[in-house]
Design an enzyme around this catalytic site. Sequence first.
Site, PDB file in Angstrom:
ATOM      1  N   SER A  96       0.893  -1.170   0.000  1.00  0.00           N
ATOM      2  CA  SER A  96       0.000   0.000   0.000  1.00  0.00           C
ATOM      3  C   SER A  96       0.926   1.214   0.000  1.00  0.00           C
ATOM      4  CB  SER A  96      -0.885   0.018   1.249  1.00  0.00           C
ATOM      5  OG  SER A  96      -1.628  -1.172   1.341  1.00  0.00           O
ATOM      6  N   LYS A 171      -6.458   2.808  -2.288  1.00  0.00           N
ATOM      7  CA  LYS A 171      -6.181   2.023  -1.078  1.00  0.00           C
ATOM      8  C   LYS A 171      -6.049   2.932   0.151  1.00  0.00           C
ATOM      9  CE  LYS A 171      -4.991  -1.300   1.613  1.00  0.00           C
ATOM     10  NZ  LYS A 171      -5.961  -2.306   2.021  1.00  0.00           N
ATOM     11  N   LYS A 240       0.218   4.679   8.619  1.00  0.00           N
ATOM     12  CA  LYS A 240       0.907   5.084   7.381  1.00  0.00           C
ATOM     13  C   LYS A 240      -0.108   5.354   6.271  1.00  0.00           C
ATOM     14  CE  LYS A 240       1.557   1.749   4.980  1.00  0.00           C
ATOM     15  NZ  LYS A 240       1.162   0.845   3.924  1.00  0.00           N
TER      16      LYS A 240
END
Length: 295
Positions: A96, A171, A240
């Site tokens: 990702s 994503k 993140k």
Amino acid sequence: MKIAFLGLGDIGALIASHLAREPFELVVWNRTASKANDFAQKQGVGIAQTPAQAVTGAEVIITCLPSSVEVEAVLHGENGMLESLRKGAVLIDCTSGDPPTSRSIAAELGGRGVDFIDAPVSGGTTAAKAGTLTVMWGGDESVFERVRPVIEAFGKKIVHAGPVGAGDALKAVNNALLAVHILSAAEGLAVLVKAGVNPATALDVINASSGRSNSSENLIPQRVLTRAFPRTFRLALLEKDIGIAAVLAEDLGVLTPLISLTAERFHEAREKLGEEADHVEAVKMVEAENGLEIK
Ligand code: NDP
């Protein structure tokens, strides 16, 4: 088809296991060599000592690393992939990642006759085990067609998001929504616990009503009420992802105060709970702040 797989983490190892069979010829590499050794022994596949060795002769390379920073590192670092990539190869990045880094990697590889698609996945370790991940990919159709059988080996719903970086963007936003849902459900249930409502009863109603989400329907009943909190997806990785979504919003001039606040809250949760905590453990932060448990 010769495939090199780099990054045998919680989800990477499960994805790679679907490629350990004909018509694929798989070679794996992992930073911690013991994990690669165990995997190679169990699955009967090849093992490489360095990223450079892994990709030598490979037609398809798959990376599944924490973030684009580590993808850059295995590309350019010591014994990195870059000089060993064969012309005509395709790098599928299942990390990702972040859109600008993916675009810059694609441009650099393009200059060397190597194609790139970003192909982050969703569905978690359960779908990864079953080979039914959702794959959102960014890049050219013609490149995708060359690697379609590889992606179909571990993906079920496979969607073209747009040009390189679009898979990463989709994503990151999906996971920002996941983070919002976890925290909002935890806060709502904390209120109800204080109000004397049993959380299982509350979820029974919420899940038949408009406040439901995957967090209320699955994550909280299965992992919080039971106090099981299994580690399937590290909180640090979700933090993140929200960060990527927040930066993307800022770059595009889109105002997203709720996503920014959630990014701050997950940063706090990561500091309190550590690098190895699971994402659902963010609920523990809400519990601790309110002196209660949702169970
Ligand atoms: P993990 O943290 O479990 O594993 C990370 C992997 O990256 C390990 O193989 C690790 O090696 C390797 N790594 C870490 N740092 C470096 C480095 N500097 N150089 C080389 N290798 C490195 O992550 P996951 O497998 O859970 O996630 C991988 C990606 O997939 C992430 O981008 C994540 O956001 C995404 N993802 C994860 C999901 C999940 O349910 N787990 C679901 C959907 C997406 P080592 O063994 O040495 O630590």
